[in-house]
Design a protein around this motif. Structure first.
Motif, PDB file in Angstrom:
ATOM      1  N   GLY A 248       0.613  -1.629   0.161  1.00 19.12           N
ATOM      2  CA  GLY A 248       0.045   0.170  -0.068  1.00 19.12           C
ATOM      3  C   GLY A 248       0.777   1.028  -0.164  1.00 19.12           C
ATOM      4  N   LEU A 249       2.203   1.220   0.157  1.00 18.04           N
ATOM      5  CA  LEU A 249       3.124   2.772   0.181  1.00 18.04           C
ATOM      6  C   LEU A 249       3.632   2.656  -0.206  1.00 18.04           C
ATOM      7  CD1 LEU A 249       2.592   3.152   4.714  1.00 18.04           C
ATOM      8  CD2 LEU A 249       1.496   4.195   3.161  1.00 18.04           C
ATOM      9  N   PRO A 250       4.392   2.311  -2.064  1.00 18.54           N
ATOM     10  CA  PRO A 250       5.316   2.251  -2.897  1.00 18.54           C
ATOM     11  C   PRO A 250       6.103   3.251  -2.522  1.00 18.54           C
ATOM     12  CG  PRO A 250       2.824   1.974  -3.938  1.00 18.54           C
ATOM     13  CD  PRO A 250       3.017   3.078  -2.393  1.00 18.54           C
ATOM     14  N   ASP A 251       7.480   3.003  -2.665  1.00 23.17           N
ATOM     15  CA  ASP A 251       8.624   3.906  -2.233  1.00 23.17           C
ATOM     16  C   ASP A 251       8.466   4.642  -0.783  1.00 23.17           C
ATOM     17  OD1 ASP A 251      10.261   3.164  -5.053  1.00 23.17           O
ATOM     18  OD2 ASP A 251       8.732   3.921  -5.671  1.00 23.17           O
ATOM     19  N   VAL A 252       8.536   3.741   0.183  1.00 25.23           N
ATOM     20  CA  VAL A 252       8.412   4.213   1.596  1.00 25.23           C
ATOM     21  C   VAL A 252       8.843   2.791   2.820  1.00 25.23           C
ATOM     22  CG1 VAL A 252       6.133   5.095   3.697  1.00 25.23           C
ATOM     23  CG2 VAL A 252       6.128   5.996   1.149  1.00 25.23           C
ATOM     24  N   MET A 253       9.320   3.645   3.344  1.00 25.48           N
ATOM     25  CA  MET A 253      10.419   2.941   3.783  1.00 25.48           C
ATOM     26  C   MET A 253       9.591   3.128   5.401  1.00 25.48           C
ATOM     27  SD  MET A 253      13.887   3.901   3.328  1.00 25.48           S
ATOM     28  CE  MET A 253      14.711   3.261   4.104  1.00 25.48           C
ATOM     29  N   ASN A 254       8.249   2.609   5.349  1.00 25.15           N
ATOM     30  CA  ASN A 254       7.960   2.276   6.759  1.00 25.15           C
ATOM     31  C   ASN A 254       6.379   1.503   6.572  1.00 25.15           C
ATOM     32  OD1 ASN A 254       7.244   2.740   9.522  1.00 25.15           O
ATOM     33  ND2 ASN A 254       7.690   5.412   9.105  1.00 25.15           N
ATOM     34  N   ALA A 255       5.130   1.542   7.863  1.00 21.36           N
ATOM     35  CA  ALA A 255       4.222   0.810   7.275  1.00 21.36           C
ATOM     36  C   ALA A 255       3.337   1.835   8.586  1.00 21.36           C
ATOM     37  CB  ALA A 255       4.087  -0.694   7.546  1.00 21.36           C
ATOM     38  N   TYR A 256       1.913   1.638   8.234  1.00 17.77           N
ATOM     39  CA  TYR A 256       1.170   2.325   9.704  1.00 17.77           C
ATOM     40  C   TYR A 256      -0.742   1.773   9.344  1.00 17.77           C
ATOM     41  CZ  TYR A 256      -0.527   5.068   5.595  1.00 17.77           C
ATOM     42  OH  TYR A 256      -1.923   5.423   4.983  1.00 17.77           O
ATOM     43  N   TYR A 257      -1.056   1.884  11.152  1.00 12.68           N
ATOM     44  CA  TYR A 257      -2.215   1.543  10.946  1.00 12.68           C
ATOM     45  C   TYR A 257      -2.852   3.831  11.422  1.00 12.68           C
ATOM     46  CZ  TYR A 257      -6.282   2.089  14.118  1.00 12.68           C
ATOM     47  OH  TYR A 257      -7.532   2.618  14.436  1.00 12.68           O
ATOM     48  N   SER A 258      -3.590   3.457  10.855  1.00  6.35           N
ATOM     49  CA  SER A 258      -4.772   4.627  10.428  1.00  6.35           C
ATOM     50  C   SER A 258      -6.232   4.209  10.712  1.00  6.35           C
ATOM     51  CB  SER A 258      -4.446   4.733   8.747  1.00  6.35           C
ATOM     52  OG  SER A 258      -5.811   6.215   8.357  1.00  6.35           O
ATOM     53  N   ARG A 259      -6.575   4.444  11.992  1.00  3.82           N
ATOM     54  CA  ARG A 259      -8.094   4.711  11.695  1.00  3.82           C
ATOM     55  C   ARG A 259      -8.859   5.581  10.853  1.00  3.82           C
ATOM     56  NH1 ARG A 259      -8.829   8.636  17.663  1.00  3.82           N
ATOM     57  NH2 ARG A 259      -7.086   6.919  18.276  1.00  3.82           N
ATOM     58  N   GLU A 260      -8.961   6.528  10.311  1.00  6.19           N
ATOM     59  CA  GLU A 260      -9.347   7.223   9.427  1.00  6.19           C
ATOM     60  C   GLU A 260      -9.610   6.729   7.957  1.00  6.19           C
ATOM     61  OE1 GLU A 260      -7.855  11.023   8.484  1.00  6.19           O
ATOM     62  OE2 GLU A 260      -8.402  12.145  10.544  1.00  6.19           O
ATOM     63  N   GLU A 261      -8.757   5.678   7.151  1.00  4.58           N
ATOM     64  CA  GLU A 261      -9.061   4.710   6.652  1.00  4.58           C
ATOM     65  C   GLU A 261      -9.341   3.401   6.772  1.00  4.58           C
ATOM     66  OE1 GLU A 261      -4.793   5.004   3.635  1.00  4.58           O
ATOM     67  OE2 GLU A 261      -4.534   6.788   5.479  1.00  4.58           O
ATOM     68  N   ARG A 262      -9.070   3.040   7.873  1.00  3.38           N
ATOM     69  CA  ARG A 262      -9.527   1.631   8.675  1.00  3.38           C
ATOM     70  C   ARG A 262      -9.152   0.947   8.117  1.00  3.38           C
ATOM     71  NH1 ARG A 262     -16.071   2.769   8.872  1.00  3.38           N
ATOM     72  NH2 ARG A 262     -16.640   4.627   9.853  1.00  3.38           N
ATOM     73  N   ALA A 263      -7.669   0.846   7.801  1.00  2.00           N
ATOM     74  CA  ALA A 263      -6.449   0.695   7.589  1.00  2.00           C
ATOM     75  C   ALA A 263      -4.862   0.465   7.615  1.00  2.00           C
ATOM     76  CB  ALA A 263      -6.649   0.791   5.760  1.00  2.00           C
ATOM     77  N   LEU A 264      -4.058  -1.110   7.628  1.00  2.00           N
ATOM     78  CA  LEU A 264      -3.422  -1.230   8.008  1.00  2.00           C
ATOM     79  C   LEU A 264      -2.006  -1.226   6.255  1.00  2.00           C
ATOM     80  CD1 LEU A 264      -3.799  -4.142   9.869  1.00  2.00           C
ATOM     81  CD2 LEU A 264      -2.146  -2.152  10.997  1.00  2.00           C
ATOM     82  N   LYS A 265      -1.329  -0.587   6.579  1.00  2.00           N
ATOM     83  CA  LYS A 265      -0.653   0.139   5.393  1.00  2.00           C
ATOM     84  C   LYS A 265       0.985  -0.315   5.854  1.00  2.00           C
ATOM     85  CE  LYS A 265      -3.820   3.021   2.563  1.00  2.00           C
ATOM     86  NZ  LYS A 265      -3.882   3.982   1.289  1.00  2.00           N
ATOM     87  N   PHE A 266       1.782  -1.224   4.315  1.00  2.00           N
ATOM     88  CA  PHE A 266       2.874  -0.764   4.734  1.00  2.00           C
ATOM     89  C   PHE A 266       3.646  -1.111   3.450  1.00  2.00           C
ATOM     90  CE2 PHE A 266       0.161  -4.706   6.942  1.00  2.00           C
ATOM     91  CZ  PHE A 266       0.932  -4.461   7.652  1.00  2.00           C
ATOM     92  N   GLY A 267       4.721  -0.836   3.475  1.00  2.00           N
ATOM     93  CA  GLY A 267       5.398  -0.283   2.811  1.00  2.00           C
ATOM     94  C   GLY A 267       6.945  -1.001   1.860  1.00  2.00           C
ATOM     95  N   ASP A 268       7.254  -1.150   0.801  1.00  2.00           N
ATOM     96  CA  ASP A 268       8.174  -1.067   0.650  1.00  2.00           C
ATOM     97  C   ASP A 268       9.350   0.143  -0.738  1.00  2.00           C
ATOM     98  OD1 ASP A 268       7.261  -1.188  -2.876  1.00  2.00           O
ATOM     99  OD2 ASP A 268       5.048  -1.451  -1.560  1.00  2.00           O
ATOM    100  N   PHE A 269      10.503  -0.504  -0.357  1.00  2.00           N
ATOM    101  CA  PHE A 269      10.993  -0.251  -1.210  1.00  2.00           C
ATOM    102  C   PHE A 269      12.905  -0.581  -1.851  1.00  2.00           C
ATOM    103  CE2 PHE A 269      11.478  -0.209   3.914  1.00  2.00           C
ATOM    104  CZ  PHE A 269      13.404  -0.869   3.622  1.00  2.00           C
TER     105      PHE A 269
END
Length: 456
Positions: free
Chosen positions: A166-187
Motif C-alpha cells: 500500500g505504500l510504494p517507495d516508502v520505508m515504513n508501515a502504519y495503521y490508520s483509523r481514518e482509512e480503517r486500514a493497515l498499509k505496508f511500504g516497500d522500497f
C-alpha cells in the motif's frame, strides 16, 4: 501392491482395482485419502448433520523475516471461513491493491514466496493470528471475546482493510483509523537492487496490528497530547505483540529454546525486532532489541526510547517466570515457554485495559500486573518479578493502582521522531485543530474587514 481376488469359473486370477476391496496396504490408504479429498462426501462420521461451513484454510507464511533463514516459511491453519482475497468478517483485502487471491481446490492458500499473492496471504494471516491471539487472551468461562476495531459499533461492523503493497517507495508501515486500514511500504535500500517489502516481516505486520487492536480498546492513547509514557505504551505494545505472537506458535517456541539453550537472555531472534528492515537501515539487531536494560532516566522523553523501557521490563519478566517454572524433567521447555508467553500476554493486555483512558503511565500498567498476578493465584514470586524489573527501570509499582495519579494534559507534544509510521501519522497529532484555528482566524478577519468595506 495390487489386490488379487480369485473369482470362480475363471482359470486365472483377475486383478481388481485397488478401490474394490479394502486392504491394509499403502496403495489403498493413498487411494482412500485421495478419495476423501476429491469425491462427494458421504455420511458424516460424527453427528447427523454435516458442517455448514468450511473448517478453515491452510496458509503459507514467513515465520519471522525472510532474512531469518534459520526459520523460513511455515504452514499454518486458520480456522473459520476464509474467502478469496483473503478476507473474513473482520479483515479484508484493501482495494485497489493486490488482486484477490483465490483458494485452491482444498480451500487453502498455498502460494510461492516472494510473490505478491504470497504477500497478500502472509499479511492477512498474521493480522488474523494477532486478532485471534488477543481475543483468546480475553476469553473467559468458555465464552469467546470480541475485540472491536476503533470504528466498530452496533451499527458498524466494518473490517479493517489490509494493503500489503500500500505504500510504494516508502520505508515504513502504519495503521490508520481514518482509512480503517493497515498499509505496508516497500522500497529499495541504499546500495541494493532488490526491493524490500515491509509486509513480509512477521514482526512489522504484528506490530502495526497491535496498534490497531490497542486503538480499539484505548482510542485516546494514540493522541499526541498524552504524556510520553502513554505513547511509549502504544509503541511497546506493538513490539510485545510480535513477541507474544511468535511464542503462540510452538515451532517458534521450540526454535527459541534450541537457539538459546533455554536461556532467554542469550542471543535470539525473539528479542530482535524486524531484522531485515533493521539491516536495511544499518542496524545489526533489527529495529529494536527487547532484551535491554534501559531505565527511564536513560530514555529521556523520546517515545521510541521510552517504549523500550517497558518492553525490556516485560521481556525480563518473561525470562524470570520461565526460569522459575522450568522443570525439564516434568515439562518440555518449549511447551513451558508457550504457556508462559500465553499467560504474560493476557496479563499485559488486561492491565492495559485496566489503566486510565487518558494519561496512562508505566506505573499504572505495572501496578495492575502485580495485582492481577496475585488475584490469578500465581506464586508470590510472580508479583516480585514484576516489582523488581520495573523498579530497576525506575517505574513505581503501587500496592493499589487506584492510588496512582493520572497525568493531566501538560500541553507538551510527544517526541515521536523515531517511532513507527502509526505513531507519526498526522491524524493522531490532531493537526486538524490547528487548521481549524487558522480557518477561524480567517473567518474573523473577513468578517471585520468586509463589514468595514461595506460600510465605507
Amino acid at each position: 501392491m495390487k489386490s488379487e481376488v480369485l473369482v470362480p469359473l475363471c482359470e486365472t486370477p483377475v486383478t481388481l482395482p485397488v478401490s474394490y476391496v479394502p486392504t491394509p496396504s499403502a496403495p489403498y490408504r493413498i487411494h482412500r485419502k485421495a478419495a476423501q479429498l476429491t469425491q462427494q462426501p458421504g455420511r458424516p462420521r460424527h453427528g447427523s448433520e454435516a458442517a455448514l461451513a468450511p473448517a478453515g484454510a491452510r496458509v503459507l507464511i514467513w515465520k519471522q523475516d525472510p532474512s531469518v533463514t534459520e526459520l523460513g516459511t511455515r504452514k499454518a491453519f486458520l480456522p473459520g471461513v476464509i474467502l478469496a482475497g483473503p478476507r473474513d468478517a473482520r479483515i479484508a483485502s484493501g482495494a485497489p491493491g493486490i488482486a484477490p487471491v483465490s483458494p485452491n481446490a482444498f480451500g487453502d492458500f498455498i502460494l510461492p514466496p516472494d510473490t505478491e499473492q504470497f504477500d497478500a496471504v502472509h499479511t492477512f494471516a498474521v493480522v488474523r493470528q494477532t486478532l485471534s491471539l488477543y481475543q483468546r487472551a480475553l476469553a473467559s468461562s468458555g465464552t469467546p471475546a470480541q475485540l472491536p476495531w476503533q470504528w466498530n459499533s452496533q451499527r458498524n461492523t466494518d473490517p479493517i482493510k489490509v494493503f500489503p503493497h500500500g505504500l510504494p517507495d516508502v520505508m515504513n508501515a502504519y495503521y490508520s483509523r481514518e482509512e480503517r486500514a493497515l498499509k505496508f511500504g516497500d522500497f529499495i535500500p541504499s546500495g541494493e537492487t532488490s526491493r524490500l517489502y515491509t509486509c513480509r516481516s512477521f514482526d512489522i505486520v504484528a506490530h502495526e496490528t497491535g496498534h490497531a487492536v490497542l486503538d480499539g480498546l484505548k482510542p485516546r492513547w494514540l493522541l499526541r497530547r498524552n504524556p510520553p509514557q502513554t505513547g511509549g505504551l502504544h509503541e511497546s505494545f506493538g513490539d510485545l505483540t510480535a513477541i507474544f505472537l511468535a511464542l503462540s506458535q510452538l515451532d517458534q517456541a521450540e526454535a527459541v529454546i534450541a537457539q538459546t539453550k533455554a536461556d532467554l537472555h542469550d542471543k535470539t531472534f525473539l528479542a530482535d525486532m524486524a531484522e531485515q528492515f533493521g539491516l536495511a537501515l544499518g542496524r545489526p539487531n533489527g529495529l529494536r532489541n527487547a532484551d535491554n536494560d534501559l531505565t527511564l532516566a536513560e530514555a529521556g522523553n523520546e517515545v521510541h526510547a521510552i517504549s523500550q523501557v517497558f518492553t525490556g521490563a516485560i521481556y525480563d519478566i518473561l525470562a524470570d517466570i520461565f526460569a522459575f517454572e522450568r522443570r525439564p524433567g516434568l515439562i518440555d521447555d518449549a511447551a513451558l515457554l508457550y504457556r508462559t508467553g500465553e499467560y504474560l500476554c493476557g496479563l499485559v493486555l488486561r492491565s492495559l485495559i485496566a489503566a486510565p483512558d487518558f494519561g496512562a503511565t508505566f506505573a499504572h500498567v505495572a501496578s495492575h500486573m502485580a495485582q492481577f498476578a496475585v488475584s490469578d493465584g500465581k506464586p508470590p514470586q510472580y508479583r516480585e518479578f514484576i516489582r523488581q524489573r520495573f523498579t530497576l527501570r525506575q517505574v513505581q509499582v503501587a500496592e493499589d493502582a487506584r492510588t496512582l495519579d493520572i497525568e493531566a494534559d501538560s500541553g507538551t507534544l510527544q517526541d515521536r521522531r523515531s517511532c513507527c509510521g502509526t505513531m507519526n501519522h498526522a491524524e493522531y497529532f490532531e493537526l486538524e485543530d490547528v487548521l481549524d484555528e487558522e480557518r477561524k482566524a480567517l473567518a474573523s478577519w473577513c468578517q471585520q474587514h468586509y463589514a468595514a468595506r461595506n460600510h465605507a
